[in-house]
Design a protein around this motif. Structure first.
Motif, short mmCIF file in Angstrom:
data_model
loop_
_atom_site.label_atom_id
_atom_site.label_comp_id
_atom_site.label_asym_id
_atom_site.label_seq_id
_atom_site.Cartn_x
_atom_site.Cartn_y
_atom_site.Cartn_z
N ARG A 136 54.40 65.46 2.75
CA ARG A 136 53.50 66.63 3.09
C ARG A 136 54.13 67.64 3.58
O ARG A 136 53.98 68.67 4.14
N PHE A 137 55.11 67.85 4.25
CA PHE A 137 56.35 68.53 4.21
C PHE A 137 57.66 68.86 4.08
O PHE A 137 58.89 68.42 4.72
N VAL A 138 57.75 69.84 3.22
CA VAL A 138 59.33 69.99 2.55
C VAL A 138 59.60 71.28 2.53
O VAL A 138 59.01 71.67 3.00
N LEU A 139 61.01 70.50 2.74
CA LEU A 139 61.29 72.09 3.25
C LEU A 139 62.87 72.42 2.54
O LEU A 139 63.32 71.06 2.01
N THR A 140 62.74 73.15 1.75
CA THR A 140 63.65 74.01 0.78
C THR A 140 64.54 75.00 1.00
O THR A 140 63.73 75.69 2.31
N ASN A 141 64.91 75.88 -0.34
CA ASN A 141 65.62 77.39 0.09
C ASN A 141 64.56 78.43 -1.13
O ASN A 141 64.80 77.65 -1.97
N PRO A 142 64.85 79.12 -1.10
CA PRO A 142 64.46 79.97 -1.96
C PRO A 142 64.58 79.78 -3.87
O PRO A 142 64.37 79.70 -5.04
N ASP A 143 66.46 79.39 -3.20
CA ASP A 143 66.84 79.32 -4.46
C ASP A 143 66.55 78.00 -5.23
O ASP A 143 66.37 77.89 -6.59
N MET A 144 66.34 76.59 -4.75
CA MET A 144 65.82 75.26 -4.87
C MET A 144 64.42 75.67 -5.64
O MET A 144 64.27 75.32 -6.73
#
Ligand code: ZN
Ligand code: ZN
Length: 793
Positions: free
Chosen positions: A165-173
């Motif tokens: 419920r708390f996904v950490l990613t980057n703009p590229d992904m």
């Protein structure tokens, strides 16, 4: 983004000299006084605020276990705005606790609504990993935070999509994986309550413009599933963060900018290396080996002591005083030069003392870095010269003194580096040593630009057609575009869609515009200006990285010294047909500087100010340029070794420019003789480019310029400054919008430089295609005076 684990120097029994005493001794060392300003940044007591009433008890308890007793006022203010459903940007200093401001409303919502989800975006994987540790450490039930990036094993991805419920990613992904796979993410997106955009000031220029559309695509998918998440952004301190965040998200954003966190006191000195005596300056610099018709060009002549030498001396002096010091230097080779010179000076004074200084650089193994940090913490090591590797790496704070060799480009980086100084209850010293560069010169004479209200803004231009069209293509693959999407993607969307239809990429049907191809369009958020060029190590065949096509002629020509993660390579061959550059590892003691020749024509005028004898314009231009040669300059001294010719094809660029014209009469009455007009305009152009990073977060290498005594399109003496990226990146637009402040700073930087006829600190440019010839320093001041006298403020 706050460091999850911070290594702090423990208070030593011997407090050492006070910053004031130490600075007094450093500045008494030479003949003149190199210190142009001393700012005492006082210690500040924090202003706490009560926990918001909506914050659940278990969440407060979790924060309390992590040492957070109560939020600071700015954290509570931003958190309250976000919890009430407003989009908010928190723009405060390093270590001011920005993460609590978004964690609080996000986690409170996850607790109140067991189905809600949060998406967190960081510019790098390392930052997302840090933030994951911080959220996981709160040990909250049912949140299941997880990083989703290129390294996430396939087997875990489905679990994350379904359960986290708390996904950490980057703009590229988000761009390459999550949005194209929106069907698999529908459950997550449907319930999306918050989007956190951390370190949002890093989304600038062309990259920032791409990210702006990725966020619009995200909003579009959420809307299809009935969700409209709240955006919470965290930014470094900058000028006008609400506007920048609004452009990035396409939403109205409220800014919170008042930092209420506590901080230690710092004595901050601005230091300008002294001018060399005129006889020794000739000895210190060898004129360029002339090539390509620049036989009697004055070229870059060093008239000031180099910032590297000055920093090395300061490091030796502070170490001799027993002060634990960190020196920031921009390149790894530069860091080594500083460390080596400081070691030598110390050994000359007390044999063996040099061992207490080391160089720290990217490329070390984690254990080696840890060992160096430990040695510095325990005082076995007293001085460390480092590249910016520390900035995003392991956090080392609480030093007694920080030396910053050259302005690091943005106020955010400057404060990040200066912030390494100071431990609780003790005052620390920070020194900014100016390089010979117009911006550094300006800053050491205008402390208000560093310590006053920030003017430097994060700029991006989502309307750039070279960004908009490919992003619309990506959006069309995700779901056919409809006329309702035009407002979402903003100015120029309809034109871009029409062009995609004309090019056969989209087909218009009654229900919208459809992507016609089987494959998805290939769009790289960080690539720009043509196909990227691969950098390959010849001996191993290893791919080191890629450089965008636009920069490849400058950075990867044969003979170029190319830095990759702090390691130095020399280019053997640039193969443009294959799009690759072959390199080998080598650390020569020179750096290379490519130069180009440029032609420019005006395509259209977007906006202008008619100010009598002066005109100020913003518009589209076509730039034709060719990299024709490169200079080799000694790293330690800046001395020019030689200039070598290159044989590279011309490049065409359609971009955005700001330009000003002056009537020949106004120049004549200001005392600029017609023979001096080209040199006066040229000098003003160089310096204006050098000062633009004061107004916008760009590098002078992002910008180009051209000046001429009469331009065929304007029929007048003209200075052009243009964005070096296809379609523009927002820099020229920002320059146009702040023209009088920008040119006032340019004028002052030139007038306040102590040199006689112009130097790299004022009107000379390391990038000049004409060998810095002709240049007239007094003429440039007159040109700018005429412009400023006529231009409305
Ligand atoms: Zn100068
Ligand atoms: Zn030039």
């Amino acid at each position: 983004m706050e460091p999850s684990s911070v290594t702090t120097v423990s208070a030593s029994p011997d407090p050492g000299p006070s910053p004031t005493d130490l600075l007094g001794r450093l500045r008494a060392r030479g003949a003149g006084d190199p210190v142009t300003h001393v700012e005492r940044v006082p210690a500040r007591a924090g202003i706490p605020a009560p926990w918001p009433t909506w914050a659940p008890t278990e969440l407060r308890a979790a924060f309390a276990r992590r040492g957070v007793v109560a939020p600071w006022k700015h954290q509570a203010e931003a958190a309250n705005l976000a919890y009430d459903g407003g989009h908010v940007v928190l723009a405060t200093g390093t270590a001011s606790g920005k993460s609590l401001a978004y964690q609080l409303p996000a986690l409170a919502t996850l607790s109140a609504d067991p189905r809600a989800t949060v998406l967190y975006l960081a510019p790098t994987k390392a930052l997302a990993a840090d933030q994951l540790r911080a959220v996981a450490a709160l040990e909250l039930d049912g949140v299941r935070p997880a990083c989703y990036d290129g390294d996430t094993p396939r087997a875990e991805r489905e679990w994350i999509r379904r359960h986290s419920r708390f996904v950490l990613t980057n703009p590229d992904m988000l761009h390459h994986s999550i949005l194209p796979g929106h069907a698999q993410w529908s459950g997550f997106l449907r319930r999306l309550a918050y989007v956190v955009v951390d370190e949002c000031h890093t989304y600038r220029g062309v990259f920032g413009s791409h990210v702006a559309h990725v966020l619009r695509r995200l909003r579009r998918q959420c809307a299809r599933f009935g969700a409209s998440p709240v955006f919470v952004l965290a930014s470094a301190t900058s000028g006008d963060p609400a506007t920048a965040a609004g452009r990035l998200t396409g939403l109205p954003v409220t800014a919170v900018t008042e930092d209420a966190s506590p901080r230690g006191g710092v004595t901050f000195a601005l230091w300008e290396p002294p001018l060399l005596p005129s006889d020794s300056s000739a000895a210190a610099s060898v004129p360029a080996q002339a090539t390509g018709g620049h036989d009697d060009a004055p070229d870059l002549v060093q008239v000031r002591r180099s910032a590297l030498r000055e920093t090395a001396d300061l490091l030796a002096d502070t170490v001799a005083e027993g002060v634990r010091t960190l020196a920031f230097v921009r390149s790894r080779k530069g860091a080594e030069v500083v460390a080596a010179n400081a070691r030598r000076a110390l050994d000359d004074a007390v044999p063996g003392l040099g061992d207490r200084v080391a160089a720290y650089r990217g490329g070390y193994l984690r254990e080696e870095r840890r060992e160096l940090e430990r040695a510095l913490l325990h005082g076995d090591l007293l001085g460390l010269a480092s590249t910016n590797a520390l900035e995003l790496g392991v956090d080392l704070i609480g030093l007694d003194a920080v030396l910053i060799c050259g302005y690091p480009g943005t106020r955010a980086s400057l404060w990040q580096q200066a912030g390494r100084a100071g431990r609780s209850g003790q005052e620390a010293l920070a020194v900014l040593v100016a390089r010979d560069d117009p911006l550094d010169t300006y800053l050491v004479h205008h402390p208000e630009a560093i310590f006053g209200a920030p003017v430097e803004a994060t700029v991006l231009d989502p309307a750039n057609p070279y960004v908009l069209a490919p992003q619309l293509a990506c959006a069309a693959v995700e779901a056919p575009l409809t006329s309702a999407d035009l407002a979402l993607f903003g100015d120029g969307a309809k034109e871009a869609i029409d062009e995609l239809v004309a090019a056969g990429a989209l087909r218009q049907r009654p229900t919208g515009w459809y992507w016609r191809h089987r494959e998805r369009p290939e769009v790289d958020l960080r690539g720009e200006g043509g196909a990227p060029v691969c950098v390959v190590e010849s001996a191993t065949g290893r791919l080191l990285g890629t450089v965008d096509g636009g920069s490849s002629h400058f950075l990867l020509h044969a003979g170029a010294v190319y830095l990759h993660q702090g390691v130095s390579y020399v280019v053997d061959e640039l193969d443009l047909a294959d799009g690759c550059a072959l390199v080998h590892a080598e650390e020569p003691d020179w750096s290379t500087h490519a130069r180009d020749v440029t032609d420019l024509s005006v395509v259209s005028v977007r906006s202008y100010v008619d100010a009598g004898p002066v005109g100020m314009f913003l518009g589209e231009v076509d730039v034709t340029s060719q990299v024709v040669s490169y200079q080799r300059r000694r790293i330690a001294t800046g001395e020019v070794i030689d200039t070598r010719p290159l044989d590279l094809p011309t490049r065409e660029l359609r971009t955005v420019a700001v330009w000003f014209t002056l009537s020949p009469q106004s120049l004549a009455s200001a005392g600029v003789q017609s023979a001096d007009v080209p040199g006066a305009l040229h000098a003003a152009e160089h310096s204006a480019i050098g000062l633009l990073p004061l107004m916008a977060t760009c590098d002078r290498w992002d910008i180009g310029g051209l000046s001429t005594a009469v331009h065929p399109d304007t029929e007048a003496p003209t200075v052009f400054v243009y964005d070096g990226h296809p379609g523009g990146a927002g820099f020229a637009e920002r320059a146009y919008g702040t023209a009088s402040a920008w040119l006032r700073a340019t004028r002052d930087a030139i007038a306040e430089c102590g040199c006689e006829t112009g130097c790299p600190s004022c009107v000379q440019s390391p990038k000049c295609g004409n060998g810095n010839n002709p240049l007239s320093k007094p003429g440039a001041i007159r040109v700018l005076d005429v412009v400023l006298a006529n231009l409305p403020a």
